[in-house]
Motif scaffolding. Structure first.
Motif, PDB file in Angstrom:
ATOM      1  N   UNK A  48       4.236   1.209   9.744  1.00 47.29           N
ATOM      2  CA  UNK A  48       4.205  -0.215   9.584  1.00 47.29           C
ATOM      3  C   UNK A  48       3.151  -0.565   8.424  1.00 47.29           C
ATOM      4  N   UNK A  49       3.713  -1.462   7.513  1.00 48.62           N
ATOM      5  CA  UNK A  49       2.961  -1.799   6.528  1.00 48.62           C
ATOM      6  C   UNK A  49       2.197  -3.123   6.707  1.00 48.62           C
TER       7      UNK A  49
ATOM      8  N   UNK B 277       0.802  -1.284   0.106  1.00 49.10           N
ATOM      9  CA  UNK B 277      -0.126   0.107  -0.025  1.00 49.10           C
ATOM     10  C   UNK B 277       0.844   1.008  -0.182  1.00 49.10           C
ATOM     11  N   UNK B 278       0.356   2.314  -0.648  1.00 48.65           N
ATOM     12  CA  UNK B 278       0.895   3.751  -0.676  1.00 48.65           C
ATOM     13  C   UNK B 278       0.989   4.215   0.855  1.00 48.65           C
ATOM     14  N   UNK B 279       2.105   4.545   1.208  1.00 44.79           N
ATOM     15  CA  UNK B 279       2.041   5.429   2.677  1.00 44.79           C
ATOM     16  C   UNK B 279       2.298   6.913   2.574  1.00 44.79           C
ATOM     17  N   UNK B 280       3.048   7.286   1.270  1.00 39.44           N
ATOM     18  CA  UNK B 280       3.416   8.786   1.149  1.00 39.44           C
ATOM     19  C   UNK B 280       2.344   9.317   0.100  1.00 39.44           C
ATOM     20  N   UNK B 281       2.567  10.818   0.367  1.00 38.91           N
ATOM     21  CA  UNK B 281       1.357  11.507  -0.451  1.00 38.91           C
ATOM     22  C   UNK B 281       1.905  11.344  -2.001  1.00 38.91           C
ATOM     23  N   UNK B 282       2.768  10.893  -2.234  1.00 36.81           N
ATOM     24  CA  UNK B 282       3.088  10.743  -3.718  1.00 36.81           C
ATOM     25  C   UNK B 282       2.584   9.368  -4.453  1.00 36.81           C
ATOM     26  N   UNK B 283       1.859   8.636  -3.626  1.00 34.45           N
ATOM     27  CA  UNK B 283       1.308   7.384  -3.959  1.00 34.45           C
ATOM     28  C   UNK B 283       2.229   6.234  -4.325  1.00 34.45           C
ATOM     29  N   UNK B 284       3.375   6.398  -3.195  1.00 30.87           N
ATOM     30  CA  UNK B 284       4.341   5.490  -3.461  1.00 30.87           C
ATOM     31  C   UNK B 284       4.786   5.163  -1.888  1.00 30.87           C
TER      32      UNK B 284
ATOM     33  N   UNK C 279       8.213  -2.191   6.667  1.00 30.26           N
ATOM     34  CA  UNK C 279       7.893  -0.681   7.136  1.00 30.26           C
ATOM     35  C   UNK C 279       8.199   0.310   5.849  1.00 30.26           C
ATOM     36  N   UNK C 280       7.462   1.420   6.041  1.00 32.02           N
ATOM     37  CA  UNK C 280       7.570   2.449   4.908  1.00 32.02           C
ATOM     38  C   UNK C 280       8.640   3.488   5.799  1.00 32.02           C
ATOM     39  N   UNK C 281       9.804   3.719   5.117  1.00 30.41           N
ATOM     40  CA  UNK C 281      10.777   4.772   5.907  1.00 30.41           C
ATOM     41  C   UNK C 281      10.294   6.158   5.719  1.00 30.41           C
ATOM     42  N   UNK C 282      10.512   6.871   6.909  1.00 29.91           N
ATOM     43  CA  UNK C 282       9.952   8.592   6.761  1.00 29.91           C
ATOM     44  C   UNK C 282      11.258   9.219   7.306  1.00 29.91           C
ATOM     45  N   UNK C 283      11.661   9.988   6.703  1.00 27.32           N
ATOM     46  CA  UNK C 283      12.741  10.666   6.969  1.00 27.32           C
ATOM     47  C   UNK C 283      12.481  11.694   8.160  1.00 27.32           C
ATOM     48  N   UNK C 284      11.306  12.177   8.203  1.00 26.33           N
ATOM     49  CA  UNK C 284      11.013  13.326   9.212  1.00 26.33           C
ATOM     50  C   UNK C 284      10.222  12.631  10.626  1.00 26.33           C
ATOM     51  N   UNK C 285       9.672  11.659  10.489  1.00 30.09           N
ATOM     52  CA  UNK C 285       8.780  11.226  11.475  1.00 30.09           C
ATOM     53  C   UNK C 285       9.173   9.610  11.703  1.00 30.09           C
TER      54      UNK C 285
ATOM     55  N   UNK D  68      14.149   0.567  -0.202  1.00 33.27           N
ATOM     56  CA  UNK D  68      13.865   0.795  -1.837  1.00 33.27           C
ATOM     57  C   UNK D  68      12.855   1.889  -2.020  1.00 33.27           C
ATOM     58  N   UNK D  69      13.586   3.039  -2.567  1.00 38.96           N
ATOM     59  CA  UNK D  69      12.708   4.200  -2.633  1.00 38.96           C
ATOM     60  C   UNK D  69      11.721   4.255  -3.674  1.00 38.96           C
ATOM     61  N   UNK D  70      10.423   4.896  -3.498  1.00 39.69           N
ATOM     62  CA  UNK D  70       9.498   5.237  -4.121  1.00 39.69           C
ATOM     63  C   UNK D  70       8.901   3.834  -5.059  1.00 39.69           C
TER      64      UNK D  70
END
Length: 391
Positions: A221-222, A150-157, A211-217, A179-181
């Motif tokens: 969990x996926x 599932x997409x966890x970022x606003x970019x849809x990825x 997991x979905x990596x987030x640089x600022x927060x 693995x990015x985007x």
């Protein structure tokens, strides 16, 4: 006397060769013993599963556990290496048939971590393989790829990575590269768990947590997979495709419902059949669940219904139906807000979990599809399990 010293040099090489030969034979015997012990244990497991009516069969798709291991005195401290391999290709054959669980302490570990419920939400799949090096007592795990995450970022990825542990040890954990985007990552990474005799692995559970990596927060969990190693025939180098499940800490339980709509008399019927694995809200580890239902048009609540309260249970059977008058031209605009509550005699009743059944903007893909199936199949009863959401 003169012959003695002349013979000595010729004897030394033969002694060295004899010593090397015995060392090689000893090592070969040790490996054979490890194989025999492994297959003897497997035979015992199969016999136990046939003779014991209480033996549990593992779920076909479950999922997962964590890395590292605690040691006792005299054992070699196990270490785990993370080594990325180039062009690693997973096997395409289906998973090995499940084996009976061990009738020992690994049973309690399995019961603690395994969720036998059917997946009610698609959070993707993960592809991995296992292998065991009998000579070096090393478990080899290859994490190959994921798909349909599932997409966890606003970019849809998402920026997915996998965290690996061997339960019950949670201190030692390994991670793949990020693995990015992408929603279909290819990791192709190999992990080595050294110093694990085959008998020791029988009480371990492999935990893979994506997991979905987030640089600022905090990383999101996926999904995760738990695999008891006592289920796996490691001599066959099995490869697995496993469906990821939402993490247990986010689970509120599941609700089995049915929907039916009769256009001729404009009657919408919701049947609440039963719930399972509800989240405990009371100090006794239980809840007193009941269900509250609101018929809504947009954000406006029109009509409320509720079931009876079921005391001290996490798996209530409701078998209760509610009918609402909804004209055909408004059936796509309305929704049902279904809330599973915990009744409290003293304080305020607490929400256990909820779902929104609607043709548009339902609380999840399963809820929206359930409503759409009801519309496309009038006068038919459509039954569906739903995973409750915390809010």
């Amino acid at each position: 006397m003169s012959e003695g010293p002349s013979r000595l040099p010729s004897l030394l090489p033969s002694k060295c060769k004899t010593h090397e030969m015995w060392a090689a034979m000893t090592r070969s015997i040790e490996i054979l013993v490890a194989f025999f012990e492994y297959y003897a244990q497997r035979a015992q497991l199969e016999t136990t599963s046939i003779s014991s009516p209480q033996a549990k069969s593992p779920a076909s798709s479950s999922a997962g556990a964590a890395a590292g291991a605690s040691t006792t005195a005299g054992e070699r401290t196990p270490t785990a290496h993370n080594k990325q391999l180039q062009n690693v290709k997973g096997q395409d054959h289906p998973p090995h048939p499940s084996m009976a669980f061990l009738q020992n302490r690994s049973i309690s570990l399995v019961d603690m971590y395994i969720d036998n419920s059917e997946p009610s939400e698609n959070v993707g799949q993960i592809h991995f393989s296992l292998e065991y090096d009998f000579q070096n007592t090393t478990l080899i795990l290859k994490i190959i790829q994921g798909k349909e995450l599932p997409a966890k970022d606003l970019s849809g990825t998402s920026d997915p990575y996998v965290r690996v542990t061997l339960l019950p040890d949670k201190k030692h954990r390994l991670e793949t590269k990020i693995k990015r985007r992408t929603l279909n990552p290819r990791w192709n990474e190999t992990f080595y768990f050294e110093g694990f005799p085959i008998q020791k692995l029988q009480s371990r559970v492999l935990h893979l947590h994506v997991f979905d990596y987030d640089r600022f927060s905090r990383d999101d969990s996926i999904g995760e997979v738990f695999l008891p190693l006592c289920q796996v025939d490691l001599s066959e180098k099995p490869s697995f495709w496993k469906a990821l499940k939402p993490p247990a800490k986010d689970k509120c339980g599941e609700l089995l419902t049915s929907l039916c709509y009769h256009p001729s008399n404009s009657v919408l019927t919701l049947t609440l059949l039963k719930a399972r694995n509800l989240k405990a809200k009371d100090i006794n580890g239980k809840s007193d669940p009941y269900v509250k239902v609101w018929l809504q048009f947009g954000d406006k609540r029109i009509e409320k219904r509720k079931t009876a309260v079921f005391k001290c249970t996490l798996n209530p059977v409701f078998n209760d139906s509610f009918s609402f008058n909804v004209p055909w031209e408004k059936i796509r605009e309305c929704s049902l807000d279904v809330q599973v509550m915990d009744f409290d005699n003293i304080g305020r009743n607490e929400l256990i979990g909820r779902i929104l059944l609607a043709g548009k903007n339902g609380s999840g893909a399963t809820e929206t599809k359930h409503w759409q199936d009801m519309i496309t199949k009038p006068r038919q009863t459509i039954v569906q399990w739903h995973r409750l959401k915390p809010e």
